[in-house]
Design an enzyme around this catalytic site. Structure first.
Site, PDB file in Angstrom:
ATOM      1  CB  ALA A  68      -0.914  -0.004   1.218  1.00  0.00           C
ATOM      2  N   GLY A 111       0.186  -5.461   0.717  1.00  0.00           N
ATOM      3  CA  GLY A 111      -0.964  -5.533  -0.188  1.00  0.00           C
ATOM      4  C   GLY A 111      -0.641  -6.176  -1.521  1.00  0.00           C
ATOM      5  CD  GLU A 114      -2.718  -8.268   2.676  1.00  0.00           C
ATOM      6  OE1 GLU A 114      -3.203  -8.552   3.771  1.00  0.00           O
ATOM      7  OE2 GLU A 114      -2.525  -7.077   2.309  1.00  0.00           O
ATOM      8  CD  GLU A 134       0.923  -5.953   5.618  1.00  0.00           C
ATOM      9  OE1 GLU A 134       0.251  -5.976   4.571  1.00  0.00           O
ATOM     10  OE2 GLU A 134       1.788  -6.811   5.873  1.00  0.00           O
TER      11      GLU A 134
END
Length: 260
Positions: A68, A111, A114, A134
């Site tokens: 992200a 992200g 993911e 994270e």
């Protein structure tokens, strides 16, 4: 047919929808604009009857998607985490009726990791770097990371990766089951096409039913999942594709599926 804009590049050819994350200068970091464009591209691919396979890849050699956009994350408030956001978009990819392939070279972190995990099939090169860092930011992997990773590689390995933030290469990712294929850098494109071609030869309705049976059946009790499998087969039995597929086998020829 192709579409070029700032964050996502799309192209369609021979049943394959190519979705390229196109911010190489930012290591394809997933900002709000890019996520919106990914969602729109998936919606377009879903609605296109000519598309059978979606390939997601990153522009440039260095990244698939490096997570992200941290600047945007820094500004987010508590309740913003409850909107569907990235998790909702990745669920949409997993639930898509087309078969999805993630081709990973370079970084697939947070992200980005993911996003790859939301696809049906993953390919990675030696230079691929998977990780969920994270916790270093004081947040948790919340776009499916804690759930999909543990289901793919087991709870112990998932906890290790998440709690230590360690990053693994494509070879290790394949060894532990995070990816389906490990390929040399220069062979990635060829392997994507090889895997996509195999999928394209299958009955598209059957492929959709099979992937849904796996995804939806994985977390429920086996008896219920088996009933879902049987119902999926009942749907497949009612298609012209089933008749064509079995007839082609008997006639020793390639089937010509019409997706109905």
């Amino acid at each position: 047919m192709s579409n070029h804009n700032k964050s996502v590049k799309t192209e369609i050819g021979q049943g394959i929808f190519w979705l390229t994350l196109n911010r190489p200068e930012a290591r394809n970091a997933l900002d709000a604009n890019m996520l919106n464009e990914i969602e729109k591209a998936i919606t377009d691919a879903e609605a296109n009857k000519d598309v059978k396979v979606i390939v997601i890849q990153g522009a440039g050699e260095k990244s698939f998607a490096a997570g992200a956009d941290i600047r945007q994350l820094n500004e987010r408030k508590s309740l913003e985490a409850l909107v569907p956001g990235m998790q909702g978009i990745y669920n949409k990819i997993e639930n898509c009726s087309k078969v999805t392939i993630a081709a990973v070279r370079g970084f697939a972190l947070g992200g980005g990791c993911e996003l790859a995990m939301s696809c049906d099939i993953r390919l990675a090169t030696k230079k691929a770097k998977f990780g969920l860092p994270e916790l270093s930011l004081g947040i948790v992997p919340a776009a499916g990371g804690t759930q999909r990773l543990s289901r793919m590689v087991g709870k112990g390995r998932a906890l290790d990766m998440i709690l230590t933030g360690k990053i693994i290469d494509g070879e290790e990712a394949e060894r532990i089951g995070l990816t389906s294929y490990f390929v040399e850098e220069e062979e990635l494109q060829e392997k994507i096409l090889e895997v996509a071609e195999k999928v394209l030869k299958k009955g598209p309705v059957a492929a959709m039913l099979a992937k849904h049976a796996v995804h939806k059946g994985y977390d429920i009790d086996q008896d219920t999942a088996m009933w879902m499998e049987k119902l999926s087969q009942a749907v497949a039995f009612g298609t012209e594709d089933k008749h064509e597929g079995t007839l082609a086998f008997l006639e020793k020829r390639q089937p010509e599926f019409k997706n109905r």
